[in-house]
Design an enzyme around this catalytic site. Structure first.
Site, PDB file in Angstrom:
ATOM      1  N   THR B  37       0.656  -0.973  -0.393  1.00 60.72           N
ATOM      2  CA  THR B  37       0.270  -0.287   0.179  1.00 60.72           C
ATOM      3  C   THR B  37       0.655   0.763   0.119  1.00 60.72           C
ATOM      4  OG1 THR B  37      -2.190   0.656   0.850  1.00 60.72           O
ATOM      5  CG2 THR B  37      -0.608   1.119   2.182  1.00 60.72           C
ATOM      6  N   CYS B  43      -2.787   7.735   7.372  1.00 63.47           N
ATOM      7  CA  CYS B  43      -3.824   6.508   7.717  1.00 63.47           C
ATOM      8  C   CYS B  43      -2.563   5.327   8.179  1.00 63.47           C
ATOM      9  CB  CYS B  43      -4.530   6.181   6.933  1.00 63.47           C
ATOM     10  SG  CYS B  43      -5.644   6.986   5.604  1.00 63.47           S
ATOM     11  N   HIS B  60      -5.516  -1.104   4.760  1.00 63.05           N
ATOM     12  CA  HIS B  60      -5.261   0.655   4.938  1.00 63.05           C
ATOM     13  C   HIS B  60      -6.688   1.606   5.896  1.00 63.05           C
ATOM     14  CE1 HIS B  60      -3.276   3.979   2.537  1.00 63.05           C
ATOM     15  NE2 HIS B  60      -3.849   4.313   2.744  1.00 63.05           N
TER      16      HIS B  60
END
Lengths: 203, 172
Positions: B37, B43, B60
């Site tokens: 990711t 995040c 995520h």
């Protein structure tokens, strides 16, 4: 309002707001730089949150960004984004130096770019405020140099783009003296969309 | 007139063994896949790995819980939903005792943390709470700070590679 429920007409109206704001911002930037600054027609789009970082060069693209939260009758954020080379070129323009003089991104360059972004953002907001007869103020501008995805993600989460779509009103600025290509993102808070649309008469 | 998407080209260089996880999504895969990711900001990336099956997954996570918003959308953007869902998908109902977790992200990209915890800080707290509730050991983390990170999970060894502009490459 959930950004996903916007109609074409409403998106067009918001694009028009962006367009007027962008025109004022370009004029202000031209005056500041003593050089002509062109803008393109702003791109207003509704994006799934998962795709926001794919805009403007992909999530791992390193960019300088100046972020201001908006205060007053409309909340949201303004984000001015410049890739590294354009950031250095803008610093040269602001110092009236030969293009290519600035080699590294130091505190001085950062300060200059934050100032320029502040001018750009104020001009943009002043146009929106006049158009809508609302009080909109920029919060203190903050600078970061990092991956674009992380920056956009932070901004969308922090200002309350908590739906799975975000409304981005994007303007690109291009100085013609030497190439400086930056983008200004206006991200209205979903709660402020109703207010903005009401003032534009497209509820 | 160039539109915004024309400016940039693509990102990373995914090959057929790369599984990409976008913001607010989860993915599960087995060796020889690598789950990636990009550019975690506030995040938090959460990886789970099963050494025996050489299988694992990544979430995520964007926000702590659905109480953050009344707007619906991708449910897996919330830590409190994504982590149990990820566990379910990795184990497919079998034992979860073999799973270990590693996490990265949760930074404050602009300015510093002052007063109430930021979204990034609250994401980290909720992720850890969810892992504790499921009794999944958190064996490594690279969280907080003020920089973006790209996270990769290699399913053969469970190695997690975290890349950032500021600190280069770290192995977790």
């Amino acid at each position: 309002m959930d950004p996903r429920h916007l109609t074409e007409l409403q998106i067009d109206a918001l694009g028009e707001v962006g367009s007027i704001g962008a025109g004022h911002a370009a004029t202000a930037l031209s005056q500041l730089l003593g050089a002509s600054v062109e803008i393109n027609v702003p791109d207003t789009r509704l994006l799934p949150v998962s795709e926001v970082p794919m805009v403007f060069g992909g999530p791992e693209n390193l960019v300088g960004a100046v972020y201001s939260r908006l205060l007053g009758d409309l909340s949201g954020a303004l984000l001015f984004v410049l890739p590294r080379a354009d950031l250095l070129a803008l610093a040269d323009l602001l110092r009236s130096r030969e293009p290519g003089s600035s080699k590294s991104l130091g505190v001085a360059e950062e300060g200059l770019v934050v100032h320029a972004a502040g001018v750009l953002q104020s001009a943009y907001l002043a146009a929106i405020a006049r158009l809508t007869e609302l009080a909109v103020l920029p919060g203190p501008p903050q600078f970061a140099f990092d991956m674009l995805g992380g920056i956009l993600e932070f901004v969308t989460a922090e200002i309350g783009m908590k739906a799975d779509s975000a409304l981005l009103i994007v303007t690109r600025f291009l100085s013609t003296e030497i190439v400086v290509d930056g983008a200004l993102f206006y991200l209205p808070d979903p709660d402020s969309l109703d207010v903005l649309l009401g003032r534009l008469g497209v509820v | 007139m160039a539109s915004v998407t024309e400016i940039g080209g693509h990102w990373a260089d995914p090959d057929e063994n790369t599984v990409l996880v976008a913001t607010g999504e989860i993915a599960v895969a087995e060796h020889p896949k690598v789950i990636v990711t990009p550019a975690l900001g506030s995040c938090v990336g959460v990886t789970l790995w099963d050494a025996f099956a050489r299988r694992g997954g990544m979430a995520h996570v964007m926000l702590p819980t659905p109480s953050e918003t009344r707007l619906d959308g991708l449910v897996n953007r919330f830590a409190s939903i994504a982590i149990p869902a990820l566990v379910e998908e990795v184990t497919q109902g079998s034992t979860i005792r073999r799973l270990v977790a590693k996490i990265a992200g949760g930074s404050v990209m602009f300015g510093s943390e002052n007063g109430a915890p930021s979204i990034g800080g609250r994401n980290i707290i909720e992720v850890k709470r969810q892992l504790a509730l499921l009794r999944i050991p958190l064996v490594a983390e690279d969280t907080g700070g003020a920089h973006a990170r790209t996270m990769e999970l290699h399913l053969d060894t469970g190695l997690v590679v975290v890349r950032s502009y500021r600190y280069g490459i770290k192995d977790l």
